[in-house]
Motif scaffolding. Structure first.
Motif, short mmCIF file in Angstrom:
data_model
loop_
_atom_site.label_atom_id
_atom_site.label_comp_id
_atom_site.label_asym_id
_atom_site.label_seq_id
_atom_site.Cartn_x
_atom_site.Cartn_y
_atom_site.Cartn_z
N GLU A 9 0.83 -1.21 0.00
CA GLU A 9 0.00 0.00 0.00
C GLU A 9 0.86 1.26 0.00
OE1 GLU A 9 -2.50 -0.39 3.38
OE2 GLU A 9 -3.82 -1.89 2.48
N ASN A 31 2.40 1.70 -3.39
CA ASN A 31 1.40 2.21 -4.34
C ASN A 31 1.13 3.68 -4.10
OD1 ASN A 31 1.14 -0.29 -5.54
ND2 ASN A 31 -0.60 -0.90 -4.24
N ASN A 32 0.99 4.04 -2.81
CA ASN A 32 0.75 5.46 -2.49
C ASN A 32 1.95 6.32 -2.86
OD1 ASN A 32 -1.83 5.01 -1.49
ND2 ASN A 32 -1.07 4.56 0.58
N HIS A 33 3.14 5.76 -2.73
CA HIS A 33 4.35 6.49 -3.12
C HIS A 33 4.33 6.77 -4.63
CE1 HIS A 33 8.63 6.49 -4.52
NE2 HIS A 33 8.70 7.42 -3.56
N LYS A 90 1.63 6.81 -6.58
CA LYS A 90 0.54 7.75 -6.84
C LYS A 90 0.95 9.18 -6.49
CE LYS A 90 -3.21 4.45 -6.14
NZ LYS A 90 -4.37 4.08 -5.28
N TYR A 92 2.45 16.47 -2.15
CA TYR A 92 2.71 15.20 -2.82
C TYR A 92 4.19 14.80 -2.69
CZ TYR A 92 -1.94 15.12 -4.87
OH TYR A 92 -3.30 15.06 -5.06
N LYS A 97 5.93 7.93 2.24
CA LYS A 97 5.59 6.56 1.86
C LYS A 97 6.85 5.78 1.52
CE LYS A 97 1.30 7.05 2.53
NZ LYS A 97 0.71 6.37 3.72
#
Length: 446
Positions: free
Chosen positions: A204, A207-209, A211, A272, A279
């Motif tokens: 997760e 993936n968040n990194h 995104k 971001y 992340k």
């Protein structure tokens, strides 16, 4: 290889209970005590061992076991292990806990039943509220008893093992080992569950990194456009000559909106960027945590497998030790019986010898006394003869006296009397003839 033989098997559908751990100084204290058990004189004790010295060594084993079990029991409290699940309780001790648990469960059910009664005037009239109050009081008392049950059972347990024999203490140590094996396996399962959660978290976070980086790139693209528009707007604003005109105000408003938009995009870009860095950091942190947990789980698995295997072997080893202690006791008992037997043989031999000696002496004394008895009897016979002679002499005088006075010769009468006495038969072999005169009415002797 069958699964039953796999000592390293960890997979289980059972979820381990969470235990709050407060390590304290328990481990250090136990290590310190165990380190003090080295005895430089142990070799000499073995070389000079006797049955009595073995008793002292066995008693030291018992004392060491007792101290170790007390420390383990205290350690259970420090690390939050439930007492009744880590000690071999007897029926009486277990009953204290079971009774408290049953009372608490019964109190909960009674309170629930009382509360489930509809809150109507009729039920209240028949004591609904008072029943609830009594049930609440009973629940508090039952909970209090349950809370103290472990301590009461523990006190009984400690008192029981204080004077327990080695076999009881070894059984307790074995029970604790079995309980520790289960605890280690539960901890492995707990770690493995956390590992799985961390693996999911890594995915997760990764993936968040990704995104966050994509969003950051998207915001940067928007920023470039807004920067270009802002540059144009600022040039247009500079080209307006009349600063008081509507055109200037509109141009200034456009610049302000573009600056605001750029500011928002800059904020998103920073957000971001920070999120991506966070992340990415957690991906590495989770990965490190997984490595540490895997290492710990592997070590626990090794300890558990060794403890399980060693405990199985140790039970046989303890059985041998206990049997050896009993054999030592039997051997000493046999030696005592042998000693008593030898002493008894000696005493009986002494008594028999004394009997023989006494018997021989009695025989000798009897033989020695025969002449004495004969001498005594000789005196008796002499005295008898002398007395008889005197009697006969006296009889002679009486006969002469009777003959002289009454003209009766008594000699024949007395001679017949003495002759009859000497020839009297024994028993019923013969009858002595005797003439009995017929009784007369004037018989003076009748």
């Amino acid at each position: 290889m069958s699964e039953e033989f796999d000592l390293l098997e960890t997979n289980s559908n059972e979820k381990p209970e969470k235990v709050d751990v407060n390590w304290g100084k328990a481990i250090d204290q136990m290590k310190s005590k165990l380190a003090q058990e080295d005895d430089p004189e142990s070799r000499q004790k073995i070389l000079n061992a006797t049955l009595d010295s073995v008793v002292e060594m066995a008693e030291k084993d018992r004392s060491t076991l007792l101290d170790a079990i007390k420390d383990l029991t205290d350690y259970q409290d420090e690390v939050g292990i439930m007492f009744e699940g880590f000690s071999a309780l007897n029926e009486e001790e277990q009953k204290v806990i079971n009774d408290a648990v049953k009372r608490l469960e019964r109190a909960k059910v009674e309170l629930e039943d009382a509360q489930n009664k509809p809150d109507t005037w009729w039920n209240n009239l028949w004591g609904r509220k008072s029943k609830i109050k009594r049930a609440e009081d009973e629940l508090k008392a039952a909970q209090k008893e349950r809370d103290s049950a472990d301590n009461r059972a523990k006190a009984m347990f400690q008192q029981r093992i204080e004077n327990a024999d080695v076999q009881t203490l070894l059984n307790e140590l074995s029970f604790k080992s079995q309980a520790a094996i289960k605890r280690l396996k539960d901890r492995e399962l707990e770690i493995k569950e956390v590992e799985e959660n961390l693996k999911t978290a890594i995915v997760e976070a990764s993936n968040n990194h990704t995104k966050a980086l994509e969003k950051k790139a998207e915001v940067e693209s928007q920023l470039e456009e807004q920067y270009a528009l802002l540059k144009q707007a600022r040039q247009a604003l500079d080209e307006v000559a009349d600063k008081q005109s509507t055109e200037y105000s509109e141009a200034l408003e456009r610049v302000t909106k573009l600056e605001q938009k750029v500011e928002e995009l800059e904020g998103l870009k920073n957000a971001y960027t920070t999120l991506a860095a966070s992340k990415d950091s957690f991906v590495h942190k989770h990965n490190l945590t997984i490595k540490v947990l895997t290492s710990l789980r592997s070590n626990l698995q090794t300890h558990r497998a060794k403890l399980k295997s060693d405990t199985d072997e140790r039970l046989k080893y303890y059985d041998g030790y206990v049997v050896a202690l009993k054999a030592r006791t039997d051997q000493e008992f046999a030696a005592i019986l042998e000693h008593l037997g030898v002493k008894t043989d000696e005493h009986i031999g002494e008594t028999l010898a004394a009997m023989h000696t006494a018997s021989a002496k009695a025989r000798q004394e009897m033989m020695d006394n025969i002449p004495v008895h004969e001498k005594v009897m000789q005196g008796v016979y002499s005295s008898y003869a002398e007395a008889l002679k005197e009697i006969r002499n006296k009889d002679g005088e009486i006969q002469k006296n009777f003959a002289d006075r009454y003209g009766i010769d008594m000699k024949e009468i007395f001679d017949a009397y003495y002759n009859a006495e000497e020839t009297a038969p024994d028993g019923n072999d013969a009858e002595v003839p005797s003439k009995k005169s017929e009784p007369k009415e004037d018989d003076l002797l009748s």
